[in-house]
Design an enzyme around this catalytic site. Structure first.
Site, PDB file in Angstrom:
ATOM      1  N   ILE A 154       0.827  -1.199   0.000  1.00 41.66           N
ATOM      2  CA  ILE A 154       0.000   0.000   0.000  1.00 41.66           C
ATOM      3  C   ILE A 154       0.863   1.251   0.000  1.00 41.66           C
ATOM      4  O   ILE A 154       0.612   2.199  -0.748  1.00 41.66           O
ATOM      5  CB  ILE A 154      -0.963  -0.002   1.204  1.00 41.66           C
ATOM      6  CG1 ILE A 154      -1.959  -1.150   1.068  1.00 41.66           C
ATOM      7  CG2 ILE A 154      -1.711   1.328   1.304  1.00 41.66           C
ATOM      8  CD1 ILE A 154      -2.906  -1.297   2.234  1.00 41.66           C
ATOM      9  N   ALA A 229      -3.994   5.043   8.057  1.00 39.28           N
ATOM     10  CA  ALA A 229      -4.932   4.058   7.511  1.00 39.28           C
ATOM     11  C   ALA A 229      -4.363   2.657   7.692  1.00 39.28           C
ATOM     12  O   ALA A 229      -4.664   1.756   6.915  1.00 39.28           O
ATOM     13  CB  ALA A 229      -5.206   4.340   6.035  1.00 39.28           C
ATOM     14  N   ASP A 255      -8.456   6.510   9.808  1.00 39.83           N
ATOM     15  CA  ASP A 255      -9.431   5.514   9.376  1.00 39.83           C
ATOM     16  C   ASP A 255      -9.445   4.321  10.328  1.00 39.83           C
ATOM     17  O   ASP A 255     -10.312   3.454  10.225  1.00 39.83           O
ATOM     18  CB  ASP A 255      -9.102   5.040   7.953  1.00 39.83           C
ATOM     19  CG  ASP A 255     -10.186   4.160   7.364  1.00 39.83           C
ATOM     20  OD1 ASP A 255     -11.361   4.564   7.406  1.00 39.83           O
ATOM     21  OD2 ASP A 255      -9.863   3.060   6.868  1.00 39.83           O
ATOM     22  N   GLU A 260     -12.380   0.207  18.386  1.00 40.36           N
ATOM     23  CA  GLU A 260     -13.398   0.467  17.380  1.00 40.36           C
ATOM     24  C   GLU A 260     -14.703  -0.211  17.761  1.00 40.36           C
ATOM     25  O   GLU A 260     -14.697  -1.287  18.367  1.00 40.36           O
ATOM     26  CB  GLU A 260     -12.931  -0.032  16.005  1.00 40.36           C
ATOM     27  CG  GLU A 260     -11.670   0.669  15.504  1.00 40.36           C
ATOM     28  CD  GLU A 260     -11.250   0.201  14.122  1.00 40.36           C
ATOM     29  OE1 GLU A 260     -11.961  -0.654  13.543  1.00 40.36           O
ATOM     30  OE2 GLU A 260     -10.222   0.692  13.626  1.00 40.36           O
ATOM     31  N   HIS A 283     -13.070   3.084   9.418  1.00 44.19           N
ATOM     32  CA  HIS A 283     -12.313   1.914   8.952  1.00 44.19           C
ATOM     33  C   HIS A 283     -12.824   1.441   7.587  1.00 44.19           C
ATOM     34  O   HIS A 283     -13.189   0.274   7.391  1.00 44.19           O
ATOM     35  CB  HIS A 283     -12.397   0.776   9.962  1.00 44.19           C
ATOM     36  CG  HIS A 283     -11.247  -0.186   9.873  1.00 44.19           C
ATOM     37  ND1 HIS A 283     -10.756  -0.875  10.944  1.00 44.19           N
ATOM     38  CD2 HIS A 283     -10.478  -0.564   8.824  1.00 44.19           C
ATOM     39  CE1 HIS A 283      -9.745  -1.640  10.578  1.00 44.19           C
ATOM     40  NE2 HIS A 283      -9.562  -1.463   9.284  1.00 44.19           N
ATOM     41  N   ILE A 284     -12.802   2.360   6.624  1.00 47.69           N
ATOM     42  CA  ILE A 284     -13.359   2.076   5.299  1.00 47.69           C
ATOM     43  C   ILE A 284     -12.298   2.131   4.209  1.00 47.69           C
ATOM     44  O   ILE A 284     -12.631   2.232   3.025  1.00 47.69           O
ATOM     45  CB  ILE A 284     -14.493   3.068   4.951  1.00 47.69           C
ATOM     46  CG1 ILE A 284     -14.003   4.522   5.044  1.00 47.69           C
ATOM     47  CG2 ILE A 284     -15.700   2.827   5.853  1.00 47.69           C
ATOM     48  CD1 ILE A 284     -14.944   5.530   4.451  1.00 47.69           C
ATOM     49  N   GLY A 285     -11.018   2.048   4.595  1.00 56.67           N
ATOM     50  CA  GLY A 285      -9.965   2.142   3.590  1.00 56.67           C
ATOM     51  C   GLY A 285     -10.153   1.175   2.439  1.00 56.67           C
ATOM     52  O   GLY A 285      -9.954   1.519   1.273  1.00 56.67           O
TER      53      GLY A 285
END
Length: 399
Positions: A154, A229, A255, A260, A283-285
């Site tokens: 990434i 992220a 993110d 959580e 947490h939508i990466g």
């Protein structure tokens, strides 16, 4: 095939489609994370389970599931699984290290642009009826230095996208990595001092907990922005909160978080809520249709190959045996403690039964050994009982 596969947490339909196309029909879908006795009950007769990030497969849970043969994490991370316990129980764990790379990288670049332009603040003020056209503190991305901490799949993709919008790129990684594009390596503290945007792409664990500590956050430029992220524990949230509220940092985008919510019904709690120069995403990466579809296919394919052929290539905790199409009558998967004489004793049992071994593949990883043996004849239950009862055997079965 009769293997039972349980998929939790709204895994993309592509996983079910792929499994069914490969002959697996006993598939149970649960649209949420489970825990405790409810989780154990749901998996009590499962041969395989697919999870995302919220279901915790602890040592206690795994010990309570003697039938479970393999685990698929439909995400990048595997922190939610006790990998060592899974390995000692003979359970390979698979994940999707590449399928959502692009989605995460795009989110990071988008957040960098928004923060540099101070869009979150402008947006919040506009919603309150304030017309703020000031250019003060708003910058183009062109020519700015992006510092990437963790130059893996990434991180490297983020660097390539950043260069495409005119940014300069530097990176820090504890391992030597070949730079892509014009990226250049830099010591961590120097990166923090120089970068206009700092983005984190490191694994979780003890070595990275509070990697961005108060001391390291203090090294960053007052106009710089921080993006995380990767994993929630990588940044000292209290230190970040203090730096933001003290105007010692230009902004942040997160993110992931140390704690959580387990579901949409739980409140998201963070000291950063309410700060106008902070972007908080849930947490939508990797939460794009494309990424989830790719992840569904990738991980379900790994589960199918293991259940049907014993393939463990790319398992994160297990000896890796490459895919070999099953073209014989019997294939025996034998997981055992990695000690001398195991294969010799196992092959002696085949010889005593008058069976000829067509092919055999052995790999070891630390204390675990894994042998895949092909025999072009039926295997009697009496032989399987002897193989499974061998002194070093952890588990064995036919596919």
């Amino acid at each position: 095939m009769n293997d039972k596969i349980v998929l939790l947490e709204k895994i993309h339909p592509s996983a079910v489609e792929n499994l069914q196309a490969q002959g697996f029909t006993n598939i149970v879908q649960v649209p949420r994370a489970l825990a405790g006795a409810e989780l154990i009950d749901a998996l009590s007769d499962a041969d395989a389970v697919g999870i995302r990030s919220n279901t915790q497969l602890t040592a206690d849970v795994l010990h309570a599931l003697p039938r479970l043969r393999t685990i698929g994490c439909f995400c990048i991370g595997t922190n939610q699984v006790d990998l060592n316990t899974a390995a000692t129980l003979g359970i390979p764990v698979f994940n999707a290290p590449y399928s959502n790379t692009r989605s995460v990288a795009e989110l990071v670049i988008a957040q960098a642009i928004l923060l540099l332009r101070r869009i979150p603040e402008k947006n919040a003020r506009s919603h309150r009826g304030v017309w703020d056209k000031s250019a003060t503190g708003a910058f183009e991305t062109r020519g700015k230095l992006l510092g990437i901490i963790g130059y893996g799949n990434i991180g490297a993709q983020v660097g390539i996208l950043a260069e495409s919008v005119g940014m300069r790129v530097c990176y820090y990684d504890p391992e030597s990595k070949l730079p892509l594009g014009n990226a250049r390596p830099m010591p961590l503290d120097e990166l923090l001092r120089q970068a206009d945007v700092v983005t984190l792409h490191v694994p979780g664990g003890a070595s990275t907990t509070n990697l961005l500590s108060a001391e390291r956050i203090a090294l960053m430029r007052p106009s710089a922005v921080l993006i995380n992220a990767s994993r929630g524990g990588v940044v000292d949230i209290d230190a970040l909160n203090a730096a933001l509220r003290g105007n010692r940092l230009g902004g942040a985008a997160l993110d992931v978080y140390p704690v959580e919510p387990r579901s949409e019904k739980e409140e998201f709690v963070s000291p950063l809520r309410g700060l106008e120069n902070v972007i908080l995403t849930p947490h939508i990466g990797g939460s794009t249709e494309e990424a989830q579809e790719n992840i569904g296919r990738e991980v379900s394919d790994k589960l199918a190959r293991y259940l049907s052929a014993g393939t463990t290539r790319s398992a994160v905790n297990f000896p890796e045996v490459a895919h070999q199409q099953k073209e014989v009558v019997s294939r025996i998967l034998h997981v055992h403690r990695n000690e001398p004489g195991v294969i010799a004793r196992m092959n002696a049992l085949f010889a005593e039964s008058g069976l000829n071994i067509v092919a055999q593949h052995l790999q070891t990883r630390g204390p675990i050994g894994y042998a895949v043996t092909d025999v072009d004849a039926p295997i009697e239950q009496s032989l399987m009982k002897k193989l499974c009862g061998e002194s070093a055997a952890i588990r064995c079965h036919l596919v």
